[in-house]
Design an enzyme around this catalytic site. Sequence first.
Site, PDB file in Angstrom:
ATOM      1  N   GLU A  58      55.499 -52.609 -51.448  1.00  0.00           N
ATOM      2  CA  GLU A  58      55.577 -51.870 -50.183  1.00  0.00           C
ATOM      3  C   GLU A  58      55.880 -52.910 -49.121  1.00  0.00           C
ATOM      4  O   GLU A  58      55.010 -53.706 -48.755  1.00  0.00           O
ATOM      5  CB  GLU A  58      54.244 -51.178 -49.873  1.00  0.00           C
ATOM      6  CG  GLU A  58      53.814 -50.146 -50.897  1.00  0.00           C
ATOM      7  CD  GLU A  58      54.669 -48.895 -50.896  1.00  0.00           C
ATOM      8  OE1 GLU A  58      55.467 -48.697 -49.960  1.00  0.00           O
ATOM      9  OE2 GLU A  58      54.545 -48.117 -51.854  1.00  0.00           O
ATOM     10  N   ASN A  97      47.260 -55.728 -41.763  1.00  0.00           N
ATOM     11  CA  ASN A  97      47.422 -54.749 -40.673  1.00  0.00           C
ATOM     12  C   ASN A  97      46.515 -53.530 -40.826  1.00  0.00           C
ATOM     13  O   ASN A  97      45.855 -53.120 -39.871  1.00  0.00           O
ATOM     14  CB  ASN A  97      48.894 -54.372 -40.482  1.00  0.00           C
ATOM     15  CG  ASN A  97      49.538 -53.825 -41.723  1.00  0.00           C
ATOM     16  OD1 ASN A  97      49.113 -54.113 -42.835  1.00  0.00           O
ATOM     17  ND2 ASN A  97      50.573 -53.024 -41.550  1.00  0.00           N
ATOM     18  N   GLU A  99      53.387 -45.007 -53.751  1.00  0.00           N
ATOM     19  CA  GLU A  99      51.926 -45.043 -53.730  1.00  0.00           C
ATOM     20  C   GLU A  99      51.404 -43.729 -53.163  1.00  0.00           C
ATOM     21  O   GLU A  99      52.169 -42.923 -52.643  1.00  0.00           O
ATOM     22  CB  GLU A  99      51.442 -46.189 -52.832  1.00  0.00           C
ATOM     23  CG  GLU A  99      51.692 -47.561 -53.428  1.00  0.00           C
ATOM     24  CD  GLU A  99      50.978 -48.679 -52.685  1.00  0.00           C
ATOM     25  OE1 GLU A  99      50.963 -48.637 -51.453  1.00  0.00           O
ATOM     26  OE2 GLU A  99      50.446 -49.573 -53.347  1.00  0.00           O
ATOM     27  N   LYS A 128      43.626 -59.738 -54.004  1.00  0.00           N
ATOM     28  CA  LYS A 128      43.685 -60.947 -53.169  1.00  0.00           C
ATOM     29  C   LYS A 128      43.882 -60.462 -51.747  1.00  0.00           C
ATOM     30  O   LYS A 128      44.901 -59.863 -51.410  1.00  0.00           O
ATOM     31  CB  LYS A 128      44.860 -61.816 -53.620  1.00  0.00           C
ATOM     32  CG  LYS A 128      44.718 -63.294 -53.322  1.00  0.00           C
ATOM     33  CD  LYS A 128      44.766 -63.681 -51.858  1.00  0.00           C
ATOM     34  CE  LYS A 128      46.172 -63.722 -51.306  1.00  0.00           C
ATOM     35  NZ  LYS A 128      46.160 -63.940 -49.831  1.00  0.00           N
ATOM     36  N   GLY A 148      53.370 -56.242 -48.076  1.00  0.00           N
ATOM     37  CA  GLY A 148      53.535 -57.355 -47.145  1.00  0.00           C
ATOM     38  C   GLY A 148      54.999 -57.516 -46.759  1.00  0.00           C
ATOM     39  O   GLY A 148      55.743 -56.534 -46.704  1.00  0.00           O
ATOM     40  N   CYS A 203      54.389 -50.968 -40.716  1.00  0.00           N
ATOM     41  CA  CYS A 203      55.715 -50.985 -41.344  1.00  0.00           C
ATOM     42  C   CYS A 203      56.471 -49.693 -41.051  1.00  0.00           C
ATOM     43  O   CYS A 203      57.681 -49.649 -41.188  1.00  0.00           O
ATOM     44  CB  CYS A 203      55.605 -51.244 -42.831  1.00  0.00           C
ATOM     45  SG  CYS A 203      54.290 -50.335 -43.616  1.00  0.00           S
TER      46      CYS A 203
HETATM   47  P1  NAI Z   1      52.975 -61.980 -46.028  1.00  0.00           P
HETATM   48  O1  NAI Z   1      53.930 -61.171 -46.803  1.00  0.00           O
HETATM   49  O2  NAI Z   1      53.152 -63.466 -46.003  1.00  0.00           O
HETATM   50  O3  NAI Z   1      51.472 -61.728 -46.556  1.00  0.00           O
HETATM   51  C1  NAI Z   1      51.068 -60.589 -47.279  1.00  0.00           C
HETATM   52  C2  NAI Z   1      50.160 -61.019 -48.421  1.00  0.00           C
HETATM   53  O4  NAI Z   1      50.896 -61.793 -49.350  1.00  0.00           O
HETATM   54  C3  NAI Z   1      48.975 -61.900 -47.988  1.00  0.00           C
HETATM   55  O5  NAI Z   1      47.841 -61.542 -48.743  1.00  0.00           O
HETATM   56  C4  NAI Z   1      49.448 -63.286 -48.373  1.00  0.00           C
HETATM   57  O6  NAI Z   1      48.404 -64.195 -48.599  1.00  0.00           O
HETATM   58  C5  NAI Z   1      50.206 -63.005 -49.649  1.00  0.00           C
HETATM   59  N1  NAI Z   1      51.160 -64.035 -50.037  1.00  0.00           N
HETATM   60  C6  NAI Z   1      51.866 -64.878 -49.241  1.00  0.00           C
HETATM   61  N2  NAI Z   1      52.628 -65.694 -49.983  1.00  0.00           N
HETATM   62  C7  NAI Z   1      52.426 -65.375 -51.275  1.00  0.00           C
HETATM   63  C8  NAI Z   1      52.936 -65.859 -52.519  1.00  0.00           C
HETATM   64  N3  NAI Z   1      53.811 -66.859 -52.586  1.00  0.00           N
HETATM   65  N4  NAI Z   1      52.524 -65.281 -53.665  1.00  0.00           N
HETATM   66  C9  NAI Z   1      51.635 -64.266 -53.636  1.00  0.00           C
HETATM   67  N5  NAI Z   1      51.102 -63.776 -52.495  1.00  0.00           N
HETATM   68  C10 NAI Z   1      51.496 -64.314 -51.317  1.00  0.00           C
HETATM   69  O7  NAI Z   1      52.945 -61.405 -44.555  1.00  0.00           O
HETATM   70  P2  NAI Z   1      52.500 -62.133 -43.195  1.00  0.00           P
HETATM   71  O8  NAI Z   1      52.918 -63.578 -43.224  1.00  0.00           O
HETATM   72  O9  NAI Z   1      51.081 -61.824 -42.994  1.00  0.00           O
HETATM   73  O10 NAI Z   1      53.369 -61.342 -42.127  1.00  0.00           O
HETATM   74  C11 NAI Z   1      54.733 -61.664 -41.920  1.00  0.00           C
HETATM   75  C12 NAI Z   1      55.540 -60.419 -41.669  1.00  0.00           C
HETATM   76  O11 NAI Z   1      55.497 -59.570 -42.815  1.00  0.00           O
HETATM   77  C13 NAI Z   1      55.050 -59.528 -40.545  1.00  0.00           C
HETATM   78  O12 NAI Z   1      55.516 -59.957 -39.309  1.00  0.00           O
HETATM   79  C14 NAI Z   1      55.644 -58.201 -40.935  1.00  0.00           C
HETATM   80  O13 NAI Z   1      56.978 -58.136 -40.520  1.00  0.00           O
HETATM   81  C15 NAI Z   1      55.579 -58.212 -42.446  1.00  0.00           C
HETATM   82  N6  NAI Z   1      54.399 -57.474 -42.956  1.00  0.00           N
HETATM   83  C16 NAI Z   1      54.558 -56.220 -43.447  1.00  0.00           C
HETATM   84  C17 NAI Z   1      53.465 -55.489 -43.847  1.00  0.00           C
HETATM   85  C18 NAI Z   1      53.590 -54.095 -44.376  1.00  0.00           C
HETATM   86  O14 NAI Z   1      52.692 -53.299 -44.198  1.00  0.00           O
HETATM   87  N7  NAI Z   1      54.644 -53.761 -45.085  1.00  0.00           N
HETATM   88  C19 NAI Z   1      52.103 -56.018 -43.743  1.00  0.00           C
HETATM   89  C20 NAI Z   1      52.038 -57.375 -43.265  1.00  0.00           C
HETATM   90  C21 NAI Z   1      53.153 -58.057 -42.880  1.00  0.00           C
END
Ligand code: NAI
Length: 503
Positions: free
Chosen positions: A268, A171, A482, A194, A246, A303
């Site tokens: 976060e 994002n 952070e 990553k 994430g 977020c």
């Molecule tokens: P995600 O949490 O799946 O991805 C975030 C990062 O984690 C990416 O780099 C991904 O490749 C990595 N990741 C995924 N599975 C992993 C694993 N098993 N081990 C280590 N790393 C892993 O988020 P996604 O699928 O992009 O978005 C889903 C929802 O998450 C969004 O709809 C939102 O609600 C939330 N989100 C929150 C964010 C924030 O700023 N707090 C940012 C992005 C998503």
Amino acid sequence: MLDRPQSTAEAPILDERRLAQAMSGHHLIGGRFVPPKSGKTFAVVNPATGEEIGRAAEGDAADVDAAVQVADAAQKEWAKMASRKRGALVSQCAALLREHVEELARLIALETGKALRTESRVEANTIADIFEFFGGLGGELKGETVPFAPNVLSVTIREPLGVVGAIIPWNVPMLLMALKVAPALVAGNAVVVKSAEEAPLTVLRVCELVNRILPPGIYNMLSGFGPECGAPLVAHPKVRKVTFTGSVEVGRIVSKAAAEKLIPVTLELGGKSPMLVFADCDFEKTVAGALTSMRFTRQGQSCTAASRIYVERPIFQRFVDAMAERVDAMVMGDPLDEKTDIGTIISKEQFGKVQKYIDQGKATAGADGRACSAMPSDPALKKGLFIRPHIFTNLPDDSPLVQEEIFGPVTCIFPFDEVEEVLAKANGTEYGLAASVWTNNLKVGMELAHRLEAGLVQLNQNLVVQANLSYGGVKSSGLGKEASLEAMLEHFMHKKTIMVNYA
Ligand code: NAI
Ligand code: MG
């Protein structure tokens, strides 16, 4: 002397399509672009058109190991450098990033669909600011003297942790990366990042630029999928700290894996941030503030988005109407067009998820969903992942739209009568990242600031994270802080006690 990366050019590259190609197909390890060991790549797509703009290296455990081994070796030398000198190098990176704001802004707009004027340029400037802030803190890695016994000098010193694994989302990928990398480096760690599969190219460019200044091997970048590339990074025995931004779901997975190794982790995660509006607020400022708070210019993909707005009943309807009118005036369109306020959703997957919530809201008995702004008319954007901002009223408190993080341009507005009632609702989700209160009654505002369950509460404003402010959530929104000096000291260093007996 130092082996510099094969930089694609010295001057900024303002042709974002050419730059996307130049950033394709590689990780950055040891100061150089290297292809993935498997030879595999995956498509990076412009969400405004659906076109493939480049290909990212598909990293796996073998690439992770290569990067971590290089980082581990480089860290030992980096940690020996005087900390103010490390800071000075990080400050130099800030200056270089500033020279490249426009190119980074254009590339991130192309890659993520975030509008150039309202979002992408802001993000590019902010990362330079973050590097600048932490670069100035090299002299602050101080310990303490501890009274213990006569003729015993007892002191603590701070040491880096070693190799830090950083996993980032899509994002605001440059900003969220900078919040991890800049303090980790100044503290004397090496970093392996990553990137998110949806946005791997601009962060790779940032890493390449910064590697023109830093010694090779201390800042490395891998792209790839979560389970195949993120998980082995967390599990690698030489990774001594993990910092993750994430989803809550993946945050739990990362936290469990870190617990297996007994290493510290910073998380976060998501939010469902409430905005509390009292009838005595400055009305126009607060309506404008609601648009910023909801991060409509980022399609609500934040977020800290104010995705629940509680408005005191006497001004409720006027507030809803004024807000809808203002959102209607926002322009959705080509992210690279200066006139555009609102760009696209990042990916088809997120698009489907957000659309499902909107459909669910519309199907809720008694609820009203108002679609604002207008779809872009340009035929070149007909495949673009545009979603009109939605303002929902009359939703029940237990609706998934009210309880869950949508991460899209969807907010819910409710009337309230009593402070205690609204406080209970505001605190009534699993999240606790951010909150804002809008009132001219400082007594009420401050009382709520204390009682709201959130890591960040703002009165009469709702800014995004900034360097020098401690940032991070409570409850399911995360673990650790952070963006501040304390975050660098407490989350990227450990304290060693040294005792000298001179009796
Ligand atoms: P995600 O949490 O799946 O991805 C975030 C990062 O984690 C990416 O780099 C991904 O490749 C990595 N990741 C995924 N599975 C992993 C694993 N098993 N081990 C280590 N790393 C892993 O988020 P996604 O699928 O992009 O978005 C889903 C929802 O998450 C969004 O709809 C939102 O609600 C939330 N989100 C929150 C964010 C924030 O700023 N707090 C940012 C992005 C998503
Ligand atoms: Mg995911």
